[in-house]
Design an enzyme around this catalytic site. Structure first.
Site, PDB file in Angstrom:
ATOM      1  N   ASP A 235       0.733  -1.271   0.085  1.00  0.00           N
ATOM      2  CA  ASP A 235       0.058   0.155   0.036  1.00  0.00           C
ATOM      3  C   ASP A 235       0.969   1.303   0.129  1.00  0.00           C
ATOM      4  OD1 ASP A 235      -2.584   1.548   0.255  1.00  0.00           O
ATOM      5  OD2 ASP A 235      -2.119   1.772   2.465  1.00  0.00           O
TER       6      ASP A 235
ATOM      7  N   ASP B 227      -7.013  -3.327   3.158  1.00  0.00           N
ATOM      8  CA  ASP B 227      -6.187  -4.144   2.735  1.00  0.00           C
ATOM      9  C   ASP B 227      -6.262  -5.578   3.290  1.00  0.00           C
ATOM     10  OD1 ASP B 227      -4.339  -2.297   1.367  1.00  0.00           O
ATOM     11  OD2 ASP B 227      -3.809  -1.294   3.567  1.00  0.00           O
TER      12      ASP B 227
ATOM     13  N   ASP C  82      -2.440  -1.196   5.877  1.00  0.00           N
ATOM     14  CA  ASP C  82      -2.588  -0.583   7.093  1.00  0.00           C
ATOM     15  C   ASP C  82      -4.109  -0.371   7.249  1.00  0.00           C
ATOM     16  OD1 ASP C  82      -2.812   1.459   5.332  1.00  0.00           O
ATOM     17  OD2 ASP C  82      -1.516   2.875   6.358  1.00  0.00           O
TER      18      ASP C  82
END
Length: 1054
Positions: free
Chosen positions: A380, A753, A749
């Protein structure tokens, strides 16, 4: 052989069943989370008809009556609470019982059962009872140790509960009341204001400047403006901006909405179902260990059966029980590396502790090997590769760039006027005007007045990064829109922001929205405002200051001048070109660009201002400059990306952010090539070209339409930026990559995700900024949120695999040395060379310290310059089996046999005399034995000599393994280059030598082990064997380094 084929067939069927389970899940993961939503495409009348119990006011939705208490209570009873189910947990008892489900332990329990059967058959020999109890105790102790180690690694968090707000505002019976969000039902009309979380998925029916931070769902770091407009049929819920998702945070404005999904039916709930619905796959490490154990088990049973059968034939079918127990039991013990589970657990624990020091927490110890096998990292962007903190990186004014970034310091030479009375006076125009606009035309709130009162140091750049590092600014708490917070934090590092704010009085304000794209403030100085009443009495004019910040391309259209060194200069073609170039430069860098303008004018003190009445001048503004704001990369990220490239690891950036922003960040961290820029003419038109095509950029909405061939072509790129992705897109990326043989590590985070974290081979969550959902779904948590810690984890994972191979190479070597004495006894009637206790002592005592010491061995110098190992690479390879069983094991066996025979020879007995003597001699109660030299030995002398020979064999094995240990420290580098810095290995060898002396020389222990001190010449044999082992291994490693493809070299390469 039929039995063995049956075992292999059953194991294969288990694997095939697991594979089919995985493939069926892969098909399920592609379902579209948004497919069940249609409310975003319905206008207010349709919503009113669909939710008729909610009594929506079509004309003035804010006056909607909502459900009655009775209707809500009935719906709550029918639909259930607005809550997410907590994750399933495993009890301590289940965890403890699971430790015994190990094929090695089943085999060891079988060996213990044979010991007990022997004792029942012949109670006079208590040794069999002791050995059986010893084996059971060892297995139990090891399982207890494994239980506590795994219990530490299992951290179950009730993740989704923290996303639920503690209370919410809801309209029922026409009244706004405070309610526990768990009691919300579909059809409730909810009010969400600044500072509140959205309690469930709701369709917005009315709002005012409604901004939501939705990073937990969409990955957007910047708050988005939501509205009540109807979306068209092609727009998904994630792009409609009229559906507020459960868990989103309101940073500004207020919104009225009708609840359309609650609990597990919300988007968050569906993500939770995707996450918890996935079964935990066996990681590669567990599969490899299981494969090795299966290999050992099949081989142990096969060899035990063969040796027992041959022994039975040689002995003419006599003494079946003794042959069965002695042969079967000792062969199983010799084959099974009893210390392996403990050694593996210890190695994993040591690695876990080392990684904890590097701020990497392993939830499941076995996953570290998968980290080492990583071929692809899908990361990410926000908060992982970047700092998750919007920061002012550049200002452009006076037709020059002024950067706060260290690498760009010195681009301006303006000096501060440090003699000024107030802080704004430290700076010349137009910078002081820009700082005034930043402080006043800004809705961010300073929660405590800890802005700097200390004058910044004199430096070349007016925007100096050291300003941010001053302690007062660090302690300052600012809340609001991240972009406005970034601007105010920057200004607060330059001057006293509260002082500037207090020096102006705001008369009129037009807030920012996505249509206007600017924020306008009309103010006067406090001095002017103090005289305003007097001015009104005489209808005098006063000076007003118009301050505007917003999109530069919008602001510039209303400007007629641009401020250069405090003087408004005509905005001609040349200056417009300079503006456009700066604007494009910031935009190409992926920055959010905010422009500043102002205008001073005079108007009557009695004036009433509004946009519609044309009392506010909306043209002839003076353009001051613009700022570039971005979420900058972490300081260590470029170095970590470089390390990934050197290690041959692919890196994918998977983000919900815009394509241009993500691409710019990817360039800054070195993930994709920087474009070459060539100036063509004085108008500064540019041409851009890239240096390499080993990277690609694609958006999430494009992914579902890709064919298999297109996926193949896309995933051949080593570095890819996936922008504008949704949760199902991320899951799709992981699934498609795994289908093509990649070992995928996913970092993230946010809640968005979680499904990908769970599905990946290794899920890595952020410990500081990560949501609890992500932490639960992940296998590893980065305690410092530092992407570079993953690289350290990969190195530790590779080191674990190397060290585990070294451990297996060391422990497997003792098989033939332990089997040869049994075979000599069974096939040729030689006295037993090793007692059962001696064999157990090798496996469970003397082999353990050296094996564990290998876990402390550091990496070889080029470990992170090697490409990732292939998915089909096994822990135990043909080369490793050949090396251990055909070379090292035989070398040490030869040493043991020589020492054994030498002991008898020095006592006057030739090897030929020992053949077929074990039935009547060299045991308690044996008949006299006459040597070739005519010496008659009684039973006591024979038992003593047999004990000496057994001790000599024992010494040869233990000391030979001590020499072998040093050759296991490296796989390809010479020990003379690598060195012997492993203190634990040195201590392990010392412990082994002390232990073998204890077993050989201490009287009480001698009885238990059946040993006596052999002649001193027997100690020389393992030394000679050890020197040969060193010579052989140094030649082998030389061949691996210089002739890796040679057939002979590959035969012993592991």
């Amino acid at each position: 052989m039929g039995f063995l084929l049956g075992v292999v067939r059953s194991l294969r069927q288990r694997r095939e069943a697991a594979d089919s389970e995985n493939s069926s899940f892969k098909e399920a993961t592609h379902k579209d989370l948004s497919s069940s939503f249609v409310e975003h495409q319905m206008h207010i009348a349709q919503l009113s008809e669909r939710f008729f119990h909610s009594k929506i006011d079509i004309v003035e939705p804010k006056k909607s009556k909502g459900l009655t208490k009775q209707e809500a209570a009935q719906k709550l009873k029918t639909d259930g609470k607005n809550a997410l189910s907590p994750p399933k947990t495993i009890s301590n008892m289940e965890l403890f019982v699971r430790q015994f489900k190990n094929l090695l332990w089943v085999l060891m329990f079988g060996a213990a059962a044979l010991c007990f059967l022997t004792y029942i058959y012949d109670p006079t020999d208590a040794l069999n009872l002791y050995v059986g109890i010893f084996i059971v105790a060892i297995v139990f102790i090891m399982c207890v140790v494994s239980f506590f180690e795994e219990k530490k690694g299992v951290e179950v968090v009730r993740a989704f509960q923290t996303l639920m707000p503690t209370s919410c505002q809801v309209i029922r019976d026409g009244k706004e009341i405070l309610l526990n969000p768990e009691e919300l039902v579909v059809g409730d009309v909810v009010v969400v204001r600044s500072g509140c979380k959205v309690p469930a998925d709701m369709r917005i029916i009315a709002c005012t400047d409604f901004f939501l931070e939705t990073s937990s769902i969409t990955g957007e770091a910047e708050p988005l403006e939501f509205h009540s407009k109807t979306a068209d049929a092609k727009t998904s819920i994630f792009e409609s901006y009229n559906i507020a998702f459960n868990g989103s945070f309101c940073v500004d404005g207020e919104g009225y909405g009708i609840i359309i999904r609650t609990g597990e039916n919300t988007v968050i709930g569906q993500i939770a179902s995707l996450t918890l619905g996935q079964k935990d796959k066996k990681c590669k490490f567990e599969t490899e260990i299981e494969r090795f154990v299966q290999f050992i088990t099949v081989m142990a049973i096969t060899m035990a059966t063969v040796i027992f059968t041959i022994g039975l034939l040689v002995n003419g079918g006599n003494d079946v029980i003794r042959l069965f127990v002695t042969g079967f039991l000792m062969v199983i013990i010799a084959n099974v590396p009893q210390g392996l589970p403990t050694t593996v657990t210890t190695e994993l624990t040591i690695i876990a502790r080392r990684m904890a020091k590097k701020n990497v927490f392993l939830k499941k110890l076995e996953k570290i090997d998968s980290v080492g096998a990583t071929t692809l990292i899908a990361s990410d962007k926000t908060g992982t590769l970047t700092k998750n903190c919007m920061t002012v990186t550049d200002l452009w004014y006076n037709n020059s760039y002024n950067s706060a970034r260290p690498e760009n310091q010195g681009r301006t030479t303006k000096k501060r006027n440090l003699n000024a009375i107030n802080t704004i006076g430290w700076y010349d125009a137009p910078l002081k005007d820009i700082l005034s606009v930043i402080c006043v035309c800004n809705k961010a709130r300073i929660e405590n007045n800890l802005t700097t009162k200390v004058r910044p140091p004199r430096v070349d750049s007016e925007l100096d990064l050291t300003v941010y590092k001053s302690q007062p600014v660090k302690e300052m708490l600012i809340s609001g829109n991240p972009s406005e917070v970034a601007l105010l934090r920057y200004a607060s590092g330059m001057l006293d922001a509260m002082e500037v704010r207090d020096s102006f009085h705001v008369v009129f304000e037009v807030p920012f929205n996505s249509v206007r794209k600017y924020h306008l403030i009309l103010a006067t100085t406090e001095a002017t405002w103090a005289e305003i009443d007097d001015k009104k009495k005489v209808n005098a004019d006063v000076e007003f200051i118009l301050m505007i910040k917003g999109a530069p391309d919008v602001l510039i259209k209303s400007c007629s001048t641009i401020n250069i060194d405090g003087v408004p200069m005509e905005l001609n073609g040349k200056r417009m070109d300079d503006f456009n170039e700066a604007y494009e430069t910031f935009g190409d860098e992926g920055c959010r660009v905010i422009g500043f303008a102002c205008k001073k004018f005079r108007a009557p003190a009695t004036s009433t201002f509004s946009i519609k009445s044309n009392t506010i001048p909306m043209d002839n503004w003076d353009f001051l400059g613009m700022s570039a704001i971005m979420d900058p990369p972490r300081d260590d990220t470029p170095r970590a990306i470089k390390a990934c490239k050197e290690a041959g690891i692919k890196v994918y950036m998977v983000t919900g952010d815009h394509k241009s922003t993500a691409t710019a960040i990817a360039r800054q961290i070195g993930m994709i090539d920087t474009e070459e820029v060539t100036n063509l003419d004085h108008n500064r038109q540019v041409i851009r070209r890239t240096n390499s095509q080993d990277w690609a950029v694609i958006t999430g909405p494009e992914l579902p339409g890709l064919s298999e061939k297109q996926w193949d072509a896309l995933l051949e790129h080593r570095y890819i930026v996936f922008a504008r992705t949704t949760p199902e897109h991320k899951l799709m990326i992981v699934t498609e990559s795994q289908k093509r043989g990649e070992c995928v590590t996913v970092t993230g985070d946010g809640v968005n995700d979680a499904p990908a974290l769970k599905k990946a081979d290794v899920g890595v969550a952020m410990g500081l900024a990560g949501s609890d959902v992500a932490k639960q779904a992940a296998d590893i948590i980065l305690l410092d949120d530092n992407f570079s810690s993953i690289v350290a984890g990969i190195e530790e994972g590779r080191l674990l695999f190397d060290n585990l191979r070294k451990t297996i190479a060391y422990t497997m070597t003792h098989m033939w040395p332990e089997l040869v004495p049994v075979m000599l006894n069974f096939f040729f009637g030689f006295p037993l060379g090793l007692t059962p206790v001696q064999i157990l002592s090798i496996d469970l005592i003397t082999d353990i310290p050296p094996a564990v010491s290998l876990a402390y061995e550091g990496p070889e110098a080029d470990i992170m310059l090697q490409p990732p190992r292939k998915r089909e690479t096994h822990l135990v390879t043909k080369g490793l089996i050949t090396y251990t069983y055909l070379f090292m094991s035989i070398f040490i066996s030869v040493g043991g046999v020589v020492a054994y025979l030498l002991s008898y020879y020095l006592n006057g007995i030739y090897p030929s005399e020992l053949a077929f003597s074990s039935n009547d001699h060299f045991k308690v109660g044996a008949s006299n034995f006459t040597t070739y030299n005519g010496v008659v030995l009684n039973a006591e002398q024979q038992v003593f000599m047999a004990a000496q020979a057994a001790a000599a064999f024992h010494i040869a094995v233990v000391v030979g393994q001590a020499w072998h240990l040093w050759m296991c420290l490296t796989r390809r580098v010479s020990i003379f280059v690598h060195g012997m810095a492993n203190i634990v290995a040195i201590l392990a060898v010392i412990i082994d030598l002390l232990l073998i002396c204890l077993f050989t020389f201490v009287p009480g222990v001698q009885y238990v082990f059946g040993s006596q001190p052999p002649p001193w010449e027997c100690w020389l044999v393992p030394v000679i064997v050890g020197i040969w082992i060193w010579i052989f291994n140094e030649l082998r490693k030389f061949g691996i380094r210089n002739y890796p493809k040679n057939k002979l070299v590959r035969l012993v390469k592991w």
